[in-house]
Scaffold this motif. Structure first.
Motif, PDB file in Angstrom:
ATOM      1  N   GLN A   1      20.803  21.107 -15.334  1.00  0.00           N
ATOM      2  CA  GLN A   1      20.040  21.082 -14.084  1.00  0.00           C
ATOM      3  C   GLN A   1      18.965  19.998 -14.133  1.00  0.00           C
ATOM      4  O   GLN A   1      18.375  19.737 -15.187  1.00  0.00           O
ATOM      5  N   PRO A   2      18.689  19.355 -12.990  1.00  0.00           N
ATOM      6  CA  PRO A   2      17.642  18.331 -12.960  1.00  0.00           C
ATOM      7  C   PRO A   2      16.264  18.950 -13.214  1.00  0.00           C
ATOM      8  O   PRO A   2      15.981  20.054 -12.761  1.00  0.00           O
ATOM      9  N   ARG A   3      15.451  18.232 -13.966  1.00  0.00           N
ATOM     10  CA  ARG A   3      14.088  18.663 -14.277  1.00  0.00           C
ATOM     11  C   ARG A   3      13.122  17.544 -13.901  1.00  0.00           C
ATOM     12  O   ARG A   3      13.422  16.367 -14.104  1.00  0.00           O
ATOM     13  N   GLU A   4      11.970  17.915 -13.358  1.00  0.00           N
ATOM     14  CA  GLU A   4      10.914  16.968 -13.018  1.00  0.00           C
ATOM     15  C   GLU A   4       9.626  17.469 -13.661  1.00  0.00           C
ATOM     16  O   GLU A   4       9.127  18.524 -13.290  1.00  0.00           O
ATOM     17  N   THR A   5       9.111  16.701 -14.601  1.00  0.00           N
ATOM     18  CA  THR A   5       7.943  17.138 -15.358  1.00  0.00           C
ATOM     19  C   THR A   5       6.843  16.088 -15.300  1.00  0.00           C
ATOM     20  O   THR A   5       7.075  14.936 -15.655  1.00  0.00           O
ATOM     21  N   PRO A   6       5.632  16.480 -14.872  1.00  0.00           N
ATOM     22  CA  PRO A   6       4.525  15.530 -14.933  1.00  0.00           C
ATOM     23  C   PRO A   6       4.059  15.389 -16.389  1.00  0.00           C
ATOM     24  O   PRO A   6       3.870  16.395 -17.075  1.00  0.00           O
ATOM     25  N   VAL A   7       3.936  14.160 -16.851  1.00  0.00           N
ATOM     26  CA  VAL A   7       3.478  13.908 -18.222  1.00  0.00           C
ATOM     27  C   VAL A   7       2.504  12.736 -18.224  1.00  0.00           C
ATOM     28  O   VAL A   7       2.600  11.826 -17.402  1.00  0.00           O
ATOM     29  N   THR A   8       1.568  12.783 -19.153  1.00  0.00           N
ATOM     30  CA  THR A   8       0.647  11.660 -19.302  1.00  0.00           C
ATOM     31  C   THR A   8       1.376  10.514 -19.998  1.00  0.00           C
ATOM     32  O   THR A   8       2.309  10.730 -20.760  1.00  0.00           O
ATOM     33  N   TRP A   9       0.936   9.305 -19.676  1.00  0.00           N
ATOM     34  CA  TRP A   9       1.575   8.130 -20.255  1.00  0.00           C
ATOM     35  C   TRP A   9       0.525   7.078 -20.579  1.00  0.00           C
ATOM     36  O   TRP A   9      -0.593   7.113 -20.066  1.00  0.00           O
ATOM     37  N   PHE A  10       0.944   6.149 -21.426  1.00  0.00           N
ATOM     38  CA  PHE A  10       0.081   5.056 -21.855  1.00  0.00           C
ATOM     39  C   PHE A  10       0.856   3.750 -21.727  1.00  0.00           C
ATOM     40  O   PHE A  10       2.048   3.698 -22.021  1.00  0.00           O
ATOM     41  N   ALA A  11       0.173   2.703 -21.279  1.00  0.00           N
ATOM     42  CA  ALA A  11       0.806   1.390 -21.148  1.00  0.00           C
ATOM     43  C   ALA A  11       1.208   0.876 -22.519  1.00  0.00           C
ATOM     44  O   ALA A  11       0.516   1.105 -23.513  1.00  0.00           O
TER      45      ALA A  11
ATOM     46  N   GLN B   1      -7.320   7.563 -25.694  1.00  0.00           N
ATOM     47  CA  GLN B   1      -7.589   8.990 -25.494  1.00  0.00           C
ATOM     48  C   GLN B   1      -7.780   9.670 -26.851  1.00  0.00           C
ATOM     49  O   GLN B   1      -6.835  10.221 -27.416  1.00  0.00           O
ATOM     50  N   PRO B   2      -9.001   9.652 -27.392  1.00  0.00           N
ATOM     51  CA  PRO B   2      -9.261  10.247 -28.706  1.00  0.00           C
ATOM     52  C   PRO B   2      -8.878  11.722 -28.810  1.00  0.00           C
ATOM     53  O   PRO B   2      -8.638  12.223 -29.902  1.00  0.00           O
ATOM     54  N   ARG B   3      -8.774  12.417 -27.686  1.00  0.00           N
ATOM     55  CA  ARG B   3      -8.409  13.844 -27.727  1.00  0.00           C
ATOM     56  C   ARG B   3      -7.044  14.052 -28.383  1.00  0.00           C
ATOM     57  O   ARG B   3      -6.797  15.096 -28.952  1.00  0.00           O
ATOM     58  N   TYR B   4      -6.159  13.047 -28.319  1.00  0.00           N
ATOM     59  CA  TYR B   4      -4.850  13.196 -28.958  1.00  0.00           C
ATOM     60  C   TYR B   4      -4.968  13.250 -30.479  1.00  0.00           C
ATOM     61  O   TYR B   4      -4.198  13.952 -31.131  1.00  0.00           O
ATOM     62  N   ALA B   5      -5.912  12.530 -31.045  1.00  0.00           N
ATOM     63  CA  ALA B   5      -6.135  12.606 -32.496  1.00  0.00           C
ATOM     64  C   ALA B   5      -6.599  14.012 -32.869  1.00  0.00           C
ATOM     65  O   ALA B   5      -6.182  14.567 -33.892  1.00  0.00           O
ATOM     66  N   LYS B   6      -7.433  14.593 -32.028  1.00  0.00           N
ATOM     67  CA  LYS B   6      -7.914  15.955 -32.265  1.00  0.00           C
ATOM     68  C   LYS B   6      -6.753  16.951 -32.179  1.00  0.00           C
ATOM     69  O   LYS B   6      -6.613  17.832 -33.028  1.00  0.00           O
TER      70      LYS B   6
ATOM     71  N   LYS C   1      -3.595  10.673 -11.628  1.00  0.00           N
ATOM     72  CA  LYS C   1      -4.571  10.907 -12.699  1.00  0.00           C
ATOM     73  C   LYS C   1      -4.740  12.399 -12.927  1.00  0.00           C
ATOM     74  O   LYS C   1      -4.744  13.195 -11.988  1.00  0.00           O
ATOM     75  N   PHE C   2      -4.896  12.772 -14.211  1.00  0.00           N
ATOM     76  CA  PHE C   2      -5.207  14.145 -14.581  1.00  0.00           C
ATOM     77  C   PHE C   2      -6.125  14.088 -15.789  1.00  0.00           C
ATOM     78  O   PHE C   2      -5.766  13.502 -16.814  1.00  0.00           O
ATOM     79  N   MET C   3      -7.325  14.644 -15.658  1.00  0.00           N
ATOM     80  CA  MET C   3      -8.319  14.638 -16.735  1.00  0.00           C
ATOM     81  C   MET C   3      -8.552  13.209 -17.255  1.00  0.00           C
ATOM     82  O   MET C   3      -8.661  12.992 -18.454  1.00  0.00           O
ATOM     83  N   GLY C   4      -8.570  12.245 -16.339  1.00  0.00           N
ATOM     84  CA  GLY C   4      -8.831  10.857 -16.712  1.00  0.00           C
ATOM     85  C   GLY C   4      -7.645  10.126 -17.319  1.00  0.00           C
ATOM     86  O   GLY C   4      -7.786   8.991 -17.760  1.00  0.00           O
ATOM     87  N   MET C   5      -6.474  10.750 -17.333  1.00  0.00           N
ATOM     88  CA  MET C   5      -5.296  10.115 -17.914  1.00  0.00           C
ATOM     89  C   MET C   5      -4.262   9.821 -16.824  1.00  0.00           C
ATOM     90  O   MET C   5      -4.172  10.550 -15.836  1.00  0.00           O
TER      91      MET C   5
END
Length: 151
Positions: free
Chosen positions: A55-65, A129-134, A37-41
């Motif tokens: 080169q291999p990359r590892e990136t943390p990203v938010t996701w939605f079901a 996550q309404p913040r994405y609309a913003k 979890k990060f900021m509730g996501m």
């Protein structure tokens, strides 16, 4: 009169990249310990290969079901341009995988959504996550939405 040393754009860019790398590594450790979890996501680790370097990359990203096992990602990247992880993912989709909190990496197939599929997914995302609309309202471009389908 003494002149101040100019701060180079590349110097600021290098500092910014270092900070991002450091924060990503910290978040990846948390995800691997089962804290996704990060900021509730919800957050996962996206594995890609650099589109130029390979080169291999590892990136943390938010996701939605999205239904059963699929996941949705929004390529917001701070608004101005698509994030590097998105460019890498779409350039080499066959090399994509994800790690969910406390789990091993699993191969996925990315599919960028458009039309009605994107609209439906976007509605789901902004309800959660309404913040994405913003964020989207402050950008001149439409954020890509990617569905990750387990292979």
């Amino acid at each position: 009169m003494r002149r101040r040393a100019a701060v180079s754009v590349s110097g600021m860019n290098a500092l910014s990249r270092w900070m991002q790398h450091t924060m990503n590594a910290r978040m990846n450790r948390k995800i691997r310990r089962g804290q996704g979890k990060f900021m509730g996501m919800d957050v996962l680790i996206l594995h890609t290969s650099g589109r130029r370097s390979g080169q291999p990359r590892e990136t943390p990203v938010t996701w939605f079901a999205d239904g059963s096992d699929a996941r949705l990602l929004v390529a917001s990247g701070g608004g101005r341009r698509n994030p590097d992880w998105y460019a890498n993912l779409m350039a080499k989709p066959e090399q994509a995988s994800i790690e969910l909190p406390g789990q091993d990496a699993a191969a996925v197939t990315p599919r960028e959504l458009d039309g009605a599929d994107r609209a439906q997914a976007w509605q789901r995302i902004i309800e959660l996550q309404p913040r994405y609309a913003k964020y989207q309202s402050k950008s001149d471009r439409e954020y890509p939405v990617v569905r990750l389908i387990p292979r």
